[in-house]
Design a protein around this motif. Structure first.
Motif, short mmCIF file in Angstrom:
data_model
loop_
_atom_site.label_atom_id
_atom_site.label_comp_id
_atom_site.label_asym_id
_atom_site.label_seq_id
_atom_site.Cartn_x
_atom_site.Cartn_y
_atom_site.Cartn_z
N LEU A 28 0.84 -1.21 0.00
CA LEU A 28 0.00 0.00 0.00
C LEU A 28 0.87 1.25 0.00
O LEU A 28 0.61 2.20 -0.75
CB LEU A 28 -0.93 -0.01 1.22
CG LEU A 28 -2.24 -0.79 1.09
CD1 LEU A 28 -2.92 -0.89 2.45
CD2 LEU A 28 -3.17 -0.12 0.09
N TYR A 32 0.87 4.20 -2.92
CA TYR A 32 0.71 5.64 -2.71
C TYR A 32 1.90 6.40 -3.29
O TYR A 32 1.75 7.45 -3.93
CB TYR A 32 0.55 5.95 -1.22
CG TYR A 32 -0.85 5.76 -0.70
CD1 TYR A 32 -1.91 6.53 -1.18
CD2 TYR A 32 -1.13 4.80 0.27
CE1 TYR A 32 -3.20 6.34 -0.69
CE2 TYR A 32 -2.42 4.61 0.75
CZ TYR A 32 -3.45 5.38 0.27
OH TYR A 32 -4.74 5.21 0.74
N ALA A 51 -2.02 10.88 1.55
CA ALA A 51 -2.78 9.69 1.16
C ALA A 51 -4.28 9.96 1.12
O ALA A 51 -4.98 9.49 0.23
CB ALA A 51 -2.48 8.55 2.12
N ARG A 52 -4.77 10.76 2.12
CA ARG A 52 -6.22 11.02 2.16
C ARG A 52 -6.68 11.79 0.92
O ARG A 52 -7.79 11.59 0.42
CB ARG A 52 -6.57 11.80 3.43
CG ARG A 52 -5.87 13.12 3.57
CD ARG A 52 -6.27 13.88 4.83
NE ARG A 52 -5.52 15.10 4.98
CZ ARG A 52 -5.78 16.23 4.30
NH1 ARG A 52 -6.79 16.24 3.42
NH2 ARG A 52 -5.03 17.31 4.47
N ILE A 54 -5.24 11.61 -2.11
CA ILE A 54 -5.23 10.64 -3.21
C ILE A 54 -6.49 9.81 -3.17
O ILE A 54 -7.15 9.56 -4.19
CB ILE A 54 -3.98 9.75 -3.14
CG1 ILE A 54 -2.73 10.57 -3.46
CG2 ILE A 54 -4.10 8.56 -4.10
CD1 ILE A 54 -1.43 9.80 -3.34
N ASP A 55 -6.90 9.39 -1.94
CA ASP A 55 -8.13 8.61 -1.81
C ASP A 55 -9.33 9.39 -2.29
O ASP A 55 -10.22 8.86 -2.97
CB ASP A 55 -8.34 8.20 -0.34
CG ASP A 55 -7.34 7.14 0.11
OD1 ASP A 55 -6.68 6.55 -0.76
OD2 ASP A 55 -7.22 6.92 1.34
N GLN A 56 -9.37 10.69 -1.92
CA GLN A 56 -10.51 11.53 -2.29
C GLN A 56 -10.55 11.78 -3.79
O GLN A 56 -11.62 11.74 -4.41
CB GLN A 56 -10.44 12.87 -1.54
CG GLN A 56 -10.66 12.76 -0.03
CD GLN A 56 -10.33 14.04 0.70
OE1 GLN A 56 -9.87 15.01 0.10
NE2 GLN A 56 -10.56 14.05 2.02
N GLY A 59 -9.73 7.80 -5.58
CA GLY A 59 -10.42 6.63 -5.05
C GLY A 59 -9.50 5.65 -4.37
O GLY A 59 -8.41 5.36 -4.87
N ARG A 60 -9.93 5.18 -3.23
CA ARG A 60 -9.15 4.21 -2.49
C ARG A 60 -9.00 2.90 -3.29
O ARG A 60 -7.98 2.21 -3.20
CB ARG A 60 -9.87 3.93 -1.16
CG ARG A 60 -9.33 2.79 -0.32
CD ARG A 60 -8.09 3.13 0.41
NE ARG A 60 -7.80 2.14 1.47
CZ ARG A 60 -6.72 2.13 2.22
NH1 ARG A 60 -5.79 3.07 2.05
NH2 ARG A 60 -6.54 1.21 3.15
N VAL A 63 -5.90 2.67 -5.39
CA VAL A 63 -4.70 2.40 -4.59
C VAL A 63 -4.63 0.92 -4.22
O VAL A 63 -3.58 0.29 -4.31
CB VAL A 63 -4.69 3.27 -3.33
CG1 VAL A 63 -3.44 2.99 -2.49
CG2 VAL A 63 -4.77 4.75 -3.68
N LEU A 64 -5.77 0.36 -3.81
CA LEU A 64 -5.80 -1.05 -3.42
C LEU A 64 -5.47 -1.95 -4.60
O LEU A 64 -4.75 -2.94 -4.45
CB LEU A 64 -7.18 -1.40 -2.85
CG LEU A 64 -7.54 -0.75 -1.51
CD1 LEU A 64 -8.99 -1.04 -1.16
CD2 LEU A 64 -6.62 -1.27 -0.40
N ASP A 102 -11.50 -3.80 1.80
CA ASP A 102 -10.56 -2.88 2.44
C ASP A 102 -10.51 -3.16 3.95
O ASP A 102 -11.54 -3.14 4.63
CB ASP A 102 -10.99 -1.43 2.18
CG ASP A 102 -9.89 -0.44 2.53
OD1 ASP A 102 -8.82 -0.88 2.99
OD2 ASP A 102 -10.10 0.77 2.32
#
Length: 481
Positions: A28, A32, A51-52, A54-56, A59-60, A63-64, A102
């Motif tokens: 992970l 990132y 990271a938050r 990038i998730d926003q 999308g998480r 990344v996964l 997740d």
């Protein structure tokens, strides 16, 4: 991480792997970091996006997915090692993610082909018959005639060219009225009847005198017009009669280190006997191998077989066809077979090649055979000679192509087959027992060469026989369910 191995059939297993989410953390973090270097977000320096964010923004899930694809090869390799399959894995796995959310553990399966377990039968009872080493007088005569032909002289003549004469010709090939750039040649010497130039030229030049011209149609085997019919214009610039030297002591002194024709004849006989002995060793190797394959049960991995057939067909179509100026239609017509017959034949050859490698590799293990540097060097020298390269050039190509282990495998399989041949009964067509273990040193090399040649059919299979680590490095991204 936990893993289990399920045997699906003698050549295929399924690995079931469970990975705690914590073990995905390094992947992970790497995901990132990788995404950080690839995207731009206003207000943040490249590589410094939290990271938050990038998730926003992305999308998480993205990344996964990146993390899983980065982690799968490592976990697959660990499962292969844990299942003690590292030495038996063939090719790439088919990976399927069966469960992942997740924050929860990752579960996936990996189906992969493996080398089958082979039990080598008692081969001591094998008996094969080979041709006896016999050199009839006609063969010696033919050999001397060929040598005599090499020392022929030519004399210009003022008459029409006939079979056996040498004509000096200029050639010009055209297709649809256009002369080919590589279809022009001047001053070509050609012996009428030798069949070493173009189809149709013998008929065209026979009967022509110096200064004569003719045209004929011929199918070109190479160059820009390969595979096409061309109109060839031939101009005869000289006609020469060939004169052969007399077969006498003077000729023996001219053509060899011997003083008499009788000595030259005896040497020719010995040379032919050596060739026959080599052919006999090769025949013994091939017949013993066929008998061993017949005795041994060898399951064939389906994907490996399909890959081997594809490789052989690809090499024929994309390498041999262009070099020979052939297409599928012209090749099949020349061979006198249908495409279905070709497919059946190449499948049979591929099966034999795979069985050969599996059986001989198992013999290498059971007989505890190894290859020393001297044996590898000798094999490399012979391979270089047969390929038309210098030993240095061939060695460099082998190293650059990471083919050293492939050569080691060829030598080891050759030694394995030689062990079997020495243990079985080989008789010639006269009923005499043939002992292939008591040859002179130079004949030992020929026998080993024959063994290596017999196992060479399996060479391309070696490429598919990857270690688990190599397979994992290039493992395809998983299908997600």
């Amino acid at each position: 991480m936990k893993s289990a191995v399920e045997t699906l059939n003698p050549t295929r297993v399924r690995l079931t792997v469970e990975v705690p989410f914590e073990e995905l953390k390094p992947s992970l973090d790497a995901a990132y970091k990788k995404i950080n270097q690839q995207v731009t977000v206003p207000g943040f320096r490249k590589g410094k996006i939290p990271a938050r964010v990038i998730d926003q923004r992305f999308g998480r899930g993205a990344v996964l997915e990146e993390a899983i694809n980065e982690a799968l090869p490592k976990f697959y390799t660990e499962a292969v090692t844990e299942g003690e399959l590292a030495e038996n894995v063939l090719g790439q796995p088919d990976v399927d993610i069966t469960e992942f959310n997740d924050g929860t553990e990752l579960k996936f399966t990996a189906e992969v082909e493996i080398r089958p377990t082979i039990e080598i039968p008692d081969y001591s009872g094998i008996e094969v018959t080979v041709d006896a080493v016999e050199v009839p007088e006609e063969d010696v005569d033919t050999s001397l005639e060929q040598l005599r032909d090499r020392f022929a002289t030519t004399t210009p003549v003022e008459r029409a060219a006939a079979e056996g004469d040498v004509v000096v010709v200029d050639l010009q090939a055209s297709i649809d009225g256009k002369v080919l750039e590589d279809g022009v040649a001047s001053g070509v010497s050609y012996t009428i009847g030798s069949g070493q130039l173009l189809d149709g030229i013998d008929e065209a030049v026979t009967g022509l005198e110096k200064g004569g011209t003719a045209t004929f149609t011929s199918s070109l085997s190479g160059g820009t017009g390969a595979g096409q019919d061309a109109e060839v214009k031939v101009d005869v610039t000289d006609v020469q009669a060939r004169e052969l030297p007399e077969l006498d002591d003077e000729f023996a002194q001219l053509a060899s280190e011997f003083d008499t024709l009788e000595e030259l004849r005896a040497d020719s006989r010995k040379r032919l006997e050596r060739i026959k002995t080599y052919d006999q060793a090769t025949q013994a190797q091939e017949k013993v191998l066929d008998a061993l394959i017949e005795l041994t049960e060898v399951p064939i991995p389906e994907k490996l077989l399909a890959s081997e057939i594809e490789t052989r067909t690809h090499n024929l179509e994309h390498h041999q066809f262009p070099a020979l100026g052939l297409t599928w239609d012209t090749y099949l017509e020349r061979e006198g077979k249908t495409r279905e017959e070709y497919d059946a034949e190449v499948s049979e050859q591929a099966v034999k090649g795979i069985k050969t490698q599996f059986i001989l590799d198992e013999l290498v293990k059971t007989e505890k055979l190894s290859v020393n540097q001297e044996e590898l060097t000798e094999h490399l020298m012979r391979r270089a000679q047969s390929s038309g390269m210098s030993p240095e050039q061939f060695a460099q190509a082998v190293v650059e192509g990471n083919q050293v282990q492939l050569l080691v495998g060829e030598v080891a399989r050759g030694k394995a087959l030689a062990v079997v041949v020495e243990a079985v009964k080989v008789t010639d067509s006269n009923g005499e027992v043939v002992d292939l273990s008591d040859e002179e040193e130079d004949e030992d090399a020929s026998t080993e060469d024959a063994a290596e040649a017999a196992s060479a059919e399996a060479a391309s299979t070696e490429d598919a026989d990857e270690s688990a680590e190599t397979a994992a490095e290039d493992a395809p991204e998983a299908d997600k369910s």
